[in-house]
Design an enzyme around this catalytic site. Structure first.
Site, PDB file in Angstrom:
ATOM      1  N   GLY A 117       0.825  -1.204   0.000  1.00  0.00           N
ATOM      2  CA  GLY A 117       0.000   0.000   0.000  1.00  0.00           C
ATOM      3  C   GLY A 117       0.851   1.241   0.000  1.00  0.00           C
ATOM      4  CB  SER A 202       3.679  -3.495  -2.905  1.00  0.00           C
ATOM      5  OG  SER A 202       3.442  -2.297  -3.617  1.00  0.00           O
TER       6      SER A 202
END
Length: 513
Positions: A117, A202
């Site tokens: 995120g 991520s």
């Protein structure tokens, strides 16, 4: 000394307190003074507080509980707009643990996961990252961590005075605090504090890369794995300050009104994050780690790999078509895509400053059988989502960090023919959550075999400092050997050499910096 004492406050009495706690709370799993639940045959301890923090202040360690403490449900996540349907609170410093058995004598390797995120959104409550299957099948202790995000974790307020000296990196310091908690207390849950691996996808991978350049994190983990997440450079203080000023403007506050920023309702602050970013020219505002010269005294991988990271064995991975996950093939960005507008569409997304018309022409000449859509996803992946990994792996190799392994997930989703092998698709293979909501892996025999292979590599790294595969050579120049995870798992030298060389013709710009 006081921080260490607080973290380890109950460690000496764990064995003595366990029988009393079992008598007081007989249901579920017991570790020290914590009472958890049984999840898929695994002991799960959810919502364990590791710290407390006032807004824009460095977090303080949570004292070890002196009374029986339930740990049966997730704690709240950091306030954000992306997951507005979930419980949110600024009081969000909680971690979760899954273990095959809460036996202090077990000394299993520990795998600590940081969620994605970017630095803005996300949570470890996602079913894809529940740790029961990884703990059971991999015979490890799994820890997942929530921390402060967006402006709450990374707004640069140091120009307002010394009481904000740690701002810009508070979210990172939360992770450091969580790792201190793990070191002090994980033995009660069957973990070995001398074998702690951090891994993240991520933004979680980017947080790990940043920790590898933070002196406060040195020695808190012994190996690392990043999945589609890199941090070559941090934000400079000038860019970070422009973003703080943009946030104040969006909130209709004066340029020096830090007190209103510190005390206003958090909902109002989060809403203002949708303002246009003054550096990138589009919203939402980006807040990430800041080169503050104290907590983060250098960029993680520029101009080279941070020296403190070189002794940390590391896996780095990406997926073959990263951008298919967030540039929806069924969405407006792909609507009407053809050869006439391909260059313009590519130009919107790439983070390397090359002429998109020329880029398109080179791809068409080199891959004459490819469709416009295939070139679009190849170019946006290689010009946006992949270069950071190449830089990090190459810099580790140049600096002599021999214990580096690189992988590429090539297996396309059997559930969605338009998805390919996209961003986040390696998560269910590593966690074993193939059938969880949000998984695109399928749960057929090939998916299970690939999951077993990836899980073995990650858990072996945690246990031994290597992926445990003789057919996976260490990454070195010029070979750049990469393990291809597909229905057939195989090693290949420099598998996307042409694209790697092509996109190295101009400097990479880390998104947000």
């Amino acid at each position: 000394a006081s921080r260490r004492a607080v973290l380890a406050g109950g460690a000496a009495t764990l064995a003595a307190s366990a029988p009393a706690l079992r008598a007081a709370m007989p249901r579920g799993a017991i570790a020290g003074r914590y009472a958890g639940v049984i999840e898929q045959g695994t002991c799960a301890f959810l919502g364990i507080r590791y710290g407390r923090a006032a807004r824009f202040a460095r977090a303080l360690a949570e004292p070890y509980p002196q009374a029986p403490t339930p740990a049966r449900q997730f704690g709240p996540l950091c306030p954000q707009r992306a997951l507005s349907d979930q419980m949110q609170s600024e009081d969000c410093l909680f971690l979760n643990i899954w273990t095959p058995e809460a036996d202090p004598r077990a000394r299993r390797a520990v795998m600590v996961y940081f969620h994605g995120g970017a630095y803005t959104t996300g949570s470890v409550t996602d079913p894809l990252t529940h740790g029961a299957k990884l703990a059971a099948q991999g015979d490890v202790v799994v820890v997942t961590v929530n921390h402060r995000l967006n402006a709450l974790g990374y707004a640069w307020l140091k120009p307002f005075g010394p009481r904000f000296a740690d701002s810009g990196n508070l979210g990172q310091l939360d992770l450091v605090l969580a790792l201190h908690w793990v070191r002090a207390n994980i033995a009660a849950f069957g973990g070995d504090p001398a074998r702690v691996m951090v891994f993240g996808q991520s933004g979680g991978g980017a947080k790990i890369a940043t920790l590898m350049a933070m002196p406060a994190a040195k020695g808190l983990f012994h190996c690392a794995a990043t999945m589609s997440g890199q941090q070559v450079q941090a934000s400079g203080p000038a860019h970070a300050w422009r973003r703080t000023q943009a946030l104040l403007t969006a909130l209709k506050l004066g340029a020096h009104d830090v007190e209103s920023l510190r005390t206003m309702p958090v909902e109002r602050l989060v809403e203002a994050l949708e303002a246009t970013d003054p550096v990138m020219g589009a919203g939402p505002l980006y807040f990430g780690p800041v080169l503050d010269m104290t907590n983060l005294p250098r960029h993680p991988f520029w101009p080279d790999a941070a020296p403190q990271s070189l002794g940390v064995p590391m896996i780095l991975g990406n997926t073959r078509e990263e951008t298919r996950a967030f540039l929806d093939p069924r969405g407006p960005r792909l609507a009407g895509l053809d050869w006439d507008n391909l260059a313009e569409r590519i130009g919107r997304e790439i983070k390397i400053d090359l002429d998109p018309v020329w880029v398109t022409a080179q791809y068409r000449a080199h891959f004459p059988d490819w469709s416009a859509e295939r070139i679009y996803y190849a170019a946006t992946t290689a010009g946006r989502s992949w270069p950071g990994q190449v830089i990090e792996a190459d810099e580790r190799a140049r600096a002599g960090a021999s214990d580096t392994w690189v992988y590429q997930l090539d297996r396309p989703s059997p559930r969605d023919p338009l998805r390919g092998a996209a961003h986040t698709d390696d998560i269910p293979y590593v966690f074993g959550t193939l059938d969880a909501p949000g998984s695109y892996s399928g749960s057929d025999a090939k998916a299970r075999a690939l999951s077993a292979a990836m899980m073995r590599a990650f858990t072996s790294l945690a246990r031994t400092g290597t992926p445990g595969r003789d057919d996976w050579p260490r990454y070195a120049l010029p070979a750049r050997t990469t393990m291809i995870f597909d229905d057939t798992v195989r090693a290949k030298d420099d598998p996307r050499r042409w694209e790697r060389e092509f996109w190295s013709l101009a400097p990479y710009v880390q998104p947000g910096t």
